[in-house]
Design an enzyme around this catalytic site. Sequence first.
Site, PDB file in Angstrom:
ATOM      1  N   HIS A 105       0.835  -1.195   0.000  1.00  4.60           N
ATOM      2  CA  HIS A 105       0.000   0.000   0.000  1.00  4.60           C
ATOM      3  C   HIS A 105       0.874   1.250   0.000  1.00  4.60           C
ATOM      4  O   HIS A 105       1.925   1.293   0.645  1.00  4.60           O
ATOM      5  CB  HIS A 105      -0.893   0.041   1.243  1.00  4.60           C
ATOM      6  CG  HIS A 105      -2.108  -0.825   1.161  1.00  4.60           C
ATOM      7  ND1 HIS A 105      -3.063  -0.668   0.178  1.00  4.60           N
ATOM      8  CD2 HIS A 105      -2.534  -1.849   1.950  1.00  4.60           C
ATOM      9  CE1 HIS A 105      -4.033  -1.559   0.370  1.00  4.60           C
ATOM     10  NE2 HIS A 105      -3.733  -2.292   1.423  1.00  4.60           N
ATOM     11  N   CYS A 165      -0.300   2.492  -4.838  1.00  9.78           N
ATOM     12  CA  CYS A 165      -0.971   3.765  -5.055  1.00  9.78           C
ATOM     13  C   CYS A 165      -0.195   4.870  -4.379  1.00  9.78           C
ATOM     14  O   CYS A 165       0.453   4.673  -3.359  1.00  9.78           O
ATOM     15  CB  CYS A 165      -2.379   3.750  -4.449  1.00  9.78           C
ATOM     16  SG  CYS A 165      -3.570   2.656  -5.249  1.00  9.78           S
TER      17      CYS A 165
END
Length: 324
Positions: A105, A165
């Site tokens: 992440h 991301c």
Amino acid sequence: MSDLFALLIAIDNYFELPLPDGTYYPKLGGCVRDVNHVYAFLTDKSRIGLADDHIIRLSASIGAGAEPPEPRDQWPTYRNMVMAFKQVTAMARPGDQVYIHYSGHGGRTITAYPEIKGPTGVDEGLVPLDIGDPNAQYLRDIELHTLIQNLVDKGVVLTVVFDCCHSGGATRALVQNTNGARARGIGRVDTTVRPLQPLVAPPMDLAAAWNRTTAATRSLKPASGWLLEPSGYTFLAACRANESAYEFPFSGTESNGALTYWMLDTLRTAGSNLSYAQLHDRIVAKVHSQFAAQTPMLQGEGDVRVFGVERIPAQYAVLSLIHI
């Protein structure tokens, strides 16, 4: 003759502890597989043939229990990630190659440096597996800047790949996530007030290193949203700042990050006698064939040969005019 060293970090097993707004970073399914495939490519004697003692790996797999099955000193915690960056920096000599790959992440949090970014500023960062603990730390952009600059200053040929991301504007893309694809970010700013105890360097030194970058460069926010504009190294990011980075079962069964999957697929079929700019062009075409809203980004030294030190000049088509 230059050596190659690699730092590979992958996190599937996030602890899913809630943030102040009740959201959490969910477990992922393709990050450790990403790094396993990168490791296999690097160590394949018919390709790179990299020795194990030139590779540092941190990973958090999903096993039978709640905790990752890997030894704790190999978990991608904030401390272990910082120490791994410092270790690979110590191993490499001027002129060597260093390849850094992160799959997990990416996140945003209220800034720990309001004197630099302002009282409403945010820090981008890599998200450790235990980030739901209010005492856990992101590996923030200001720290990453110093860690990367230390490698650049040492004179290595550096490549950094983030298959995650940025999370700056990913909320819309997360809602549209379909067909088994998962985004590697949550699209929200973490408002947890965390103790400022950076292990990279004292806060004043981190701030000074960040501010040494010229005001003109800092004003040019890279399209990927990550870091400052790269100088002296090559950076591949999975998507633009307002997009999501997806993982998906491309082979039909096992999930992989789109950037990692198509990067390795391209290198297996086309070989590594490509510049990073040429590799990036092919990756974008392949990712867009499935995810039109994910655009991998290349910044920095795009003319360096993949897993090499030499530069490959850009080739331009020449229009010949024949006068009759």
